[in-house]
Design a protein around this motif. Structure first.
Motif, PDB file in Angstrom:
ATOM      1  N   VAL A 294       0.868  -1.179   0.000  1.00 52.45           N
ATOM      2  CA  VAL A 294       0.000   0.000   0.000  1.00 52.45           C
ATOM      3  C   VAL A 294       0.905   1.230   0.000  1.00 52.45           C
ATOM      4  N   ILE A 295       0.699   2.098  -0.968  1.00 51.34           N
ATOM      5  CA  ILE A 295       1.489   3.333  -1.053  1.00 51.34           C
ATOM      6  C   ILE A 295       0.865   4.353  -0.101  1.00 51.34           C
ATOM      7  N   ILE A 296       1.636   4.754   0.911  1.00 53.10           N
ATOM      8  CA  ILE A 296       1.182   5.774   1.866  1.00 53.10           C
ATOM      9  C   ILE A 296       2.167   6.935   1.765  1.00 53.10           C
ATOM     10  N   PRO A 297       1.852   7.942   0.972  1.00 49.80           N
ATOM     11  CA  PRO A 297       2.804   9.044   0.770  1.00 49.80           C
ATOM     12  C   PRO A 297       3.128   9.746   2.082  1.00 49.80           C
ATOM     13  N   LEU A 298       4.384  10.105   2.241  1.00 46.69           N
ATOM     14  CA  LEU A 298       4.826  10.829   3.429  1.00 46.69           C
ATOM     15  C   LEU A 298       5.198  12.260   3.073  1.00 46.69           C
ATOM     16  N   ASN A 299       4.486  12.807   2.071  1.00 51.44           N
ATOM     17  CA  ASN A 299       4.571  14.234   1.769  1.00 51.44           C
ATOM     18  C   ASN A 299       3.153  14.777   1.762  1.00 51.44           C
ATOM     19  N   SER A 300       3.016  16.071   1.761  1.00 51.94           N
ATOM     20  CA  SER A 300       1.708  16.679   2.000  1.00 51.94           C
ATOM     21  C   SER A 300       0.811  16.738   0.778  1.00 51.94           C
ATOM     22  N   ASN A 301       1.358  16.531  -0.428  1.00 51.74           N
ATOM     23  CA  ASN A 301       0.562  16.748  -1.637  1.00 51.74           C
ATOM     24  C   ASN A 301      -0.744  15.959  -1.685  1.00 51.74           C
ATOM     25  N   PRO A 302      -0.756  14.656  -1.322  1.00 52.93           N
ATOM     26  CA  PRO A 302      -1.995  13.897  -1.477  1.00 52.93           C
ATOM     27  C   PRO A 302      -3.058  14.209  -0.422  1.00 52.93           C
ATOM     28  N   TYR A 303      -2.710  14.963   0.620  1.00 55.30           N
ATOM     29  CA  TYR A 303      -3.629  15.124   1.746  1.00 55.30           C
ATOM     30  C   TYR A 303      -4.250  16.518   1.770  1.00 55.30           C
ATOM     31  N   ARG A 304      -4.667  16.959   0.611  1.00 53.55           N
ATOM     32  CA  ARG A 304      -5.331  18.252   0.527  1.00 53.55           C
ATOM     33  C   ARG A 304      -6.754  18.144   1.052  1.00 53.55           C
ATOM     34  N   SER A 305      -7.207  19.182   1.705  1.00 50.10           N
ATOM     35  CA  SER A 305      -8.583  19.172   2.217  1.00 50.10           C
ATOM     36  C   SER A 305      -9.554  19.235   1.055  1.00 50.10           C
ATOM     37  N   GLY A 306     -10.706  18.605   1.243  1.00 47.76           N
ATOM     38  CA  GLY A 306     -11.708  18.617   0.191  1.00 47.76           C
ATOM     39  C   GLY A 306     -12.384  17.269   0.052  1.00 47.76           C
ATOM     40  N   PRO A 307     -13.211  17.115  -0.959  1.00 50.46           N
ATOM     41  CA  PRO A 307     -14.027  15.907  -1.107  1.00 50.46           C
ATOM     42  C   PRO A 307     -13.244  14.637  -1.394  1.00 50.46           C
ATOM     43  N   TYR A 308     -11.977  14.747  -1.840  1.00 51.61           N
ATOM     44  CA  TYR A 308     -11.184  13.555  -2.109  1.00 51.61           C
ATOM     45  C   TYR A 308     -10.453  13.064  -0.854  1.00 51.61           C
ATOM     46  N   ASN A 309     -10.646  13.760   0.243  1.00 55.02           N
ATOM     47  CA  ASN A 309     -10.025  13.400   1.517  1.00 55.02           C
ATOM     48  C   ASN A 309     -11.105  13.423   2.597  1.00 55.02           C
ATOM     49  N   PRO A 310     -12.078  12.492   2.523  1.00 58.28           N
ATOM     50  CA  PRO A 310     -13.246  12.561   3.414  1.00 58.28           C
ATOM     51  C   PRO A 310     -12.924  12.370   4.892  1.00 58.28           C
ATOM     52  N   GLN A 311     -11.805  11.707   5.216  1.00 58.23           N
ATOM     53  CA  GLN A 311     -11.438  11.503   6.623  1.00 58.23           C
ATOM     54  C   GLN A 311     -10.498  12.595   7.135  1.00 58.23           C
ATOM     55  N   ARG A 312     -10.243  13.587   6.296  1.00 63.42           N
ATOM     56  CA  ARG A 312      -9.438  14.759   6.659  1.00 63.42           C
ATOM     57  C   ARG A 312      -8.037  14.353   7.132  1.00 63.42           C
ATOM     58  N   LEU A 313      -7.402  13.488   6.357  1.00 61.12           N
ATOM     59  CA  LEU A 313      -6.040  13.104   6.664  1.00 61.12           C
ATOM     60  C   LEU A 313      -5.103  14.297   6.457  1.00 61.12           C
ATOM     61  N   ASP A 314      -4.068  14.369   7.276  1.00 54.70           N
ATOM     62  CA  ASP A 314      -3.019  15.366   7.045  1.00 54.70           C
ATOM     63  C   ASP A 314      -1.667  14.712   7.293  1.00 54.70           C
ATOM     64  N   LEU A 315      -0.626  15.349   6.804  1.00 57.40           N
ATOM     65  CA  LEU A 315       0.691  14.739   6.809  1.00 57.40           C
ATOM     66  C   LEU A 315       1.173  14.433   8.218  1.00 57.40           C
ATOM     67  N   ARG A 316       0.963  15.346   9.151  1.00 57.75           N
ATOM     68  CA  ARG A 316       1.466  15.136  10.508  1.00 57.75           C
ATOM     69  C   ARG A 316       0.875  13.868  11.126  1.00 57.75           C
ATOM     70  N   ASN A 317      -0.418  13.685  10.998  1.00 56.39           N
ATOM     71  CA  ASN A 317      -1.056  12.532  11.616  1.00 56.39           C
ATOM     72  C   ASN A 317      -0.752  11.237  10.876  1.00 56.39           C
ATOM     73  N   VAL A 318      -0.599  11.318   9.555  1.00 55.25           N
ATOM     74  CA  VAL A 318      -0.196  10.130   8.802  1.00 55.25           C
ATOM     75  C   VAL A 318       1.179   9.676   9.274  1.00 55.25           C
ATOM     76  N   ARG A 319       2.101  10.616   9.422  1.00 56.07           N
ATOM     77  CA  ARG A 319       3.441  10.258   9.879  1.00 56.07           C
ATOM     78  C   ARG A 319       3.412   9.697  11.302  1.00 56.07           C
ATOM     79  N   SER A 320       2.578  10.277  12.157  1.00 53.90           N
ATOM     80  CA  SER A 320       2.476   9.776  13.532  1.00 53.90           C
ATOM     81  C   SER A 320       1.997   8.333  13.555  1.00 53.90           C
ATOM     82  N   VAL A 321       0.978   8.028  12.763  1.00 51.85           N
ATOM     83  CA  VAL A 321       0.427   6.678  12.733  1.00 51.85           C
ATOM     84  C   VAL A 321       1.445   5.695  12.166  1.00 51.85           C
ATOM     85  N   VAL A 322       2.054   6.048  11.052  1.00 50.57           N
ATOM     86  CA  VAL A 322       3.022   5.148  10.422  1.00 50.57           C
ATOM     87  C   VAL A 322       4.228   4.931  11.336  1.00 50.57           C
TER      88      VAL A 322
END
Length: 542
Positions: A77-105
């Motif tokens: 599973v590709i989980i990008p660790l840069n901010s580009n894919p985690y823009r706010s809006g309808p394509y990010n319904p769970q409101r992911l952001d880079l800081r929290n993705v990095r924390s979880v990973v």
């Protein structure tokens, strides 16, 4: 147990994180406990908004890792660790952001033993493409999620049927519709607009756009199409071992131009049944084709094995579609095969087809194919000149990049075909310039395709029929052996003694073989979930 250790390490065998894909309510306690562990490990204050964001991010990451492992334990599973894919809006319904993705990973990776294995991002200079960081779950994570899944099934039954989630289901039949007990997906918009390409790299991001009357109408039509599609079960009538091989790691292959052939898209029978349209370059005049159906990603040779509600299918396609469309623009009719050039052997038709597509899609010059791929005695310049001479009436469109505009037209045609078929109660599955229907509905499909093309292009076009499964059933030695006979003669004798076997007898005999157990189970599971009314409506209670 469903955990299976990866036995292939193919960096390219990966899929992108689906940002709306989550675990169901039964996993809430597990997620909340791990969320608390993450906050403590990070030294972050447990404020309500922070807790919610971490839990939602963890939910998405674990759902993707778990479901991907169930379907294909070798896939990353590709989980990008840069901010580009985690823009706010309808394509990010769970409101992911880079800081929290990095924390979880970081938390999942640093536990002992670790919950995940990872491959760091790199740049492939040979293919001129960057690979972002990708992950796979370890045995610890899968065993924990499995335990929760089996303990947290809903009390309410589906259509009076008890939940059928078992160890056997998870391990042997991950595509069963009962997967809906584990996962759900928050859908992204059905009409999507990609940004204009800026050099090479990963996929271009989808961008927000102000809705218009046109895009709203597209969405409404897609909602009706998808609602109708969701009422049908699409599957592959192939032996279970072949199915597992098909959904496994793809071969590394390159085409005549030394371009890597597209890797198999994700084949996910239950969660990849909704269509969406993708427009390109920041404009609704470019692109617009339909994507999202798992059947679109299988190799063409497998499409004749598709079934709809248990019935075999047939495929019709527009002949030489984009080239014919250019001729129609010039008020001309394409004659003969667009991909045939006098003096070039038929076995090089594929090369000519790819070359012609590159010529109408490119702006400027295109790279030459490999020397070994060219017809004997033909150099690259001579081959290009022959193609231009063959298509002199449309040569003005060569190297114009017009192909992306033609996609808008062919996608509008595809939409009309699906709507016309649906109006008559017939499902048509799109594969760009072809459509798949239940065998027996070819005449209705041909009429819909011809009419839709005339409506948009004001011209006629040839429609070709691909090979169906039924005519080859008694003659294909592999299928005969699957039916339990040594050869066709023995099969023919048995058929004659039992009376002439008709179409449905062939299919029933085939799918009842032990090699098709998972196929039968998926079909029955879908009927149970849909309920008896669905079976009567589709005459599918056999």
């Amino acid at each position: 147990m469903p955990y299976r250790a990866p036995n292939v390490d193919n960096f390219s065998h990966a899929r992108w994180l689906r940002q709306g894909f989550v675990l169901r309510e039964g996993f809430r306690e597990y997620l909340e406990t791990m969320t608390g562990d993450i906050l403590r490990a990070e030294g972050r204050r447990p404020r309500r908004d922070t807790v919610t964001k971490i839990r939602n991010t963890l939910n998405v990451v674990l759902a993707n890792l778990f479901q991907t492992h169930l379907v294909d334990f070798n896939r990353y599973v590709i989980i990008p660790l840069n901010s580009n894919p985690y823009r706010s809006g309808p394509y990010n319904p769970q409101r992911l952001d880079l800081r929290n993705v990095r924390s979880v990973v970081r938390f999942l990776h640093q536990q002992e033993p670790s919950y995940i294995e990872h491959r760091g991002g790199n740049f492939d200079h040979l293919a001129n493409i960057g690979h972002p960081t990708r992950f796979r779950p370890t045995e610890r994570l899968i065993r924990e999620l499995e335990t929760v899944a089996l303990d947290a099934q809903p009390e309410a039954h589906i259509n009076n049927e008890p939940p059928r989630l078992t160890m056997n289901t998870l391990e042997n039949n991950p595509h069963s519709p009962w997967a809906s007990l584990l996962f759900e997906e928050h859908e992204a918009p059905s009409v999507r607009l990609r940004a204009e390409r800026q050099g090479e790299g990963g996929p271009r991001p989808f961008i927000d756009f102000p809705p218009t009357a046109e895009t709203r109408a597209m969405e409404e039509r897609l909602e009706r199409i998808n609602g109708f599609l969701n009422d049908h079960w699409i599957d592959l009538l192939i032996p279970d071992d072949d199915f597992r091989q098909l959904t496994g790691t793809p071969d590394e292959a390159r085409d005549e131009f030394n371009d890597p052939k597209p890797h198999r898209r994700e084949i996910d029978l239950f969660f990849r049944r909704k269509l969406y349209r993708v427009f390109n370059n920041g404009t609704f005049e470019n692109g617009g084709r339909f994507y999202g159906g798992w059947w679109q990603g299988i190799p063409g040779r497998y499409r004749k094995f598709l079934t709809i509600n248990g019935y075999t299918t047939a495929e019709l396609d527009y002949s030489n579609m984009q080239i014919a469309m250019l001729y129609a623009r010039e008020g001309r009719q394409l004659e003969g095969d667009a991909y045939a050039v006098e003096g070039v052997p038929q076995e090089y038709r594929g090369l000519l087809k790819k070359t012609l597509f590159k010529i109408i899609n490119a702006r400027g010059h295109i790279r030459a194919p490999l020397v070994a791929s060219r017809p004997p005695g033909w150099d690259w310049r001579t081959l290009l000149e022959a193609l231009e001479q063959r298509h002199q009436p449309i040569a003005a469109y060569f190297r114009s990049g017009i192909g992306i505009q033609l996609q808008r037209l062919d996608s509008d045609i595809a939409e009309r075909v699906m709507i016309r078929m649906r109006a008559d109660g017939n499902l048509a599955l799109p594969v760009h310039d072809s459509f798949i229907v239940m065998d027996g509905q070819q005449d209705a499909l041909r009429e819909a395709m011809s009419g839709a093309y005339r409506d948009i292009m004001g011209a006629n076009i040839e429609i070709a029929a691909d090979e169906t499964l039924f005519p080859q059933l008694p003659h294909d030695q592999g299928l005969v052996r699957a039916l339990g006979f040594d050869n066709f003669e023995r099969y023919a004798d048995a058929a004659q003694n039992a009376g002439a076997l008709d179409y449905e007898d062939h299919i029933t005999n085939l799918e009842m073989q032990p090699a098709y157990e998972a196929y039968r189970q998926r079909r029955l599971d879908f009927i149970r979930i849909q309920g008896e009314d669905w079976g009567w409506r589709h005459q599918f209670l056999r």
